[in-house]
Motif scaffolding. Sequence first.
Motif, PDB file in Angstrom:
ATOM      1  N   VAL A  30      93.400  58.364  25.876  1.00 52.02           N
ATOM      2  CA  VAL A  30      91.810  57.812  25.779  1.00 52.02           C
ATOM      3  C   VAL A  30      91.459  58.125  24.502  1.00 52.02           C
ATOM      4  O   VAL A  30      91.959  59.222  23.915  1.00 52.02           O
ATOM      5  N   ILE A  31      90.580  57.609  23.960  1.00 55.60           N
ATOM      6  CA  ILE A  31      89.968  57.845  22.667  1.00 55.60           C
ATOM      7  C   ILE A  31      88.702  58.442  22.922  1.00 55.60           C
ATOM      8  O   ILE A  31      87.672  57.688  23.391  1.00 55.60           O
ATOM      9  N   GLN A  32      88.582  59.916  22.578  1.00 57.41           N
ATOM     10  CA  GLN A  32      87.297  60.618  22.491  1.00 57.41           C
ATOM     11  C   GLN A  32      86.926  61.197  21.333  1.00 57.41           C
ATOM     12  O   GLN A  32      87.806  61.894  20.703  1.00 57.41           O
ATOM     13  N   LYS A  33      85.651  60.732  20.823  1.00 55.40           N
ATOM     14  CA  LYS A  33      85.296  61.302  19.542  1.00 55.40           C
ATOM     15  C   LYS A  33      86.319  60.988  18.377  1.00 55.40           C
ATOM     16  O   LYS A  33      86.880  61.696  17.609  1.00 55.40           O
ATOM     17  N   ALA A  41      95.111  62.731  25.772  1.00 53.98           N
ATOM     18  CA  ALA A  41      96.131  62.519  26.877  1.00 53.98           C
ATOM     19  C   ALA A  41      95.014  61.722  27.892  1.00 53.98           C
ATOM     20  O   ALA A  41      94.053  62.457  28.419  1.00 53.98           O
ATOM     21  N   MET A  42      95.619  60.943  28.589  1.00 50.53           N
ATOM     22  CA  MET A  42      94.958  60.322  29.587  1.00 50.53           C
ATOM     23  C   MET A  42      95.249  61.083  31.274  1.00 50.53           C
ATOM     24  O   MET A  42      96.508  61.518  31.306  1.00 50.53           O
ATOM     25  N   SER A  43      94.393  61.511  31.710  1.00 52.79           N
ATOM     26  CA  SER A  43      94.365  62.356  32.814  1.00 52.79           C
ATOM     27  C   SER A  43      94.923  61.550  34.094  1.00 52.79           C
ATOM     28  O   SER A  43      94.876  60.325  34.268  1.00 52.79           O
ATOM     29  N   GLU A  95     103.198  61.228  19.947  1.00 50.14           N
ATOM     30  CA  GLU A  95     101.690  61.056  20.515  1.00 50.14           C
ATOM     31  C   GLU A  95     101.928  60.810  21.942  1.00 50.14           C
ATOM     32  O   GLU A  95     102.899  60.593  22.499  1.00 50.14           O
ATOM     33  N   PHE A  96     100.707  60.817  22.575  1.00 44.51           N
ATOM     34  CA  PHE A  96     100.536  60.606  23.921  1.00 44.51           C
ATOM     35  C   PHE A  96     100.973  59.131  24.376  1.00 44.51           C
ATOM     36  O   PHE A  96     100.164  58.263  23.646  1.00 44.51           O
TER      37      PHE A  96
END
Length: 160
Positions: free
Chosen positions: A41-44, A49-51, A36-37
């Motif tokens: 970040v957690i989105q939806k 991946a965090m940019s 995993e990354f």
Amino acid sequence: MNRKRKQNKNRTTHARTIDHFNIYIRIFHDGKVTNEFLFYVIQKEKRKAMSADNVAKFMKRYQKLTREQCNKVPEGLHPHMFRHFRAMHLSRGGMPLPLLSKWLGHAQLDTTKSYAYTDTQMKQKAIKKATNSLNPLSRNQKVTSWQNDDELIKRLYGLL
């Protein structure tokens, strides 16, 4: 220290960095190293991946908060500054430029030169070292026999 490969280059990791990494894994990855990354970040409700921009945004936010507590934290903090600060620290400590270049993983020595500029502090230290009383060139030394022999000096310089 631990050695790791990145883009066909060896990287060295210090024990404290490994300790911090293990704490991070325990907190944010349930103590398991997976595919995993690493930073996410957690989105939806999904980990993404965090940019690099997001990392910079977090650093800017926490830089402001920590600057309120400690004004030594530099303004305009960004991720690459950590690498730059460490390289400058090693350069000031006397690490030779070719070794610093290898440590940074640079393919070209010219890439490293931007990290190794001479600052005022380094210049003052060099001047102090050169004029230090322990420096044999600055000690009151006995005049040797050849120092007052103009003819010998001319011969040594190939003038006779």
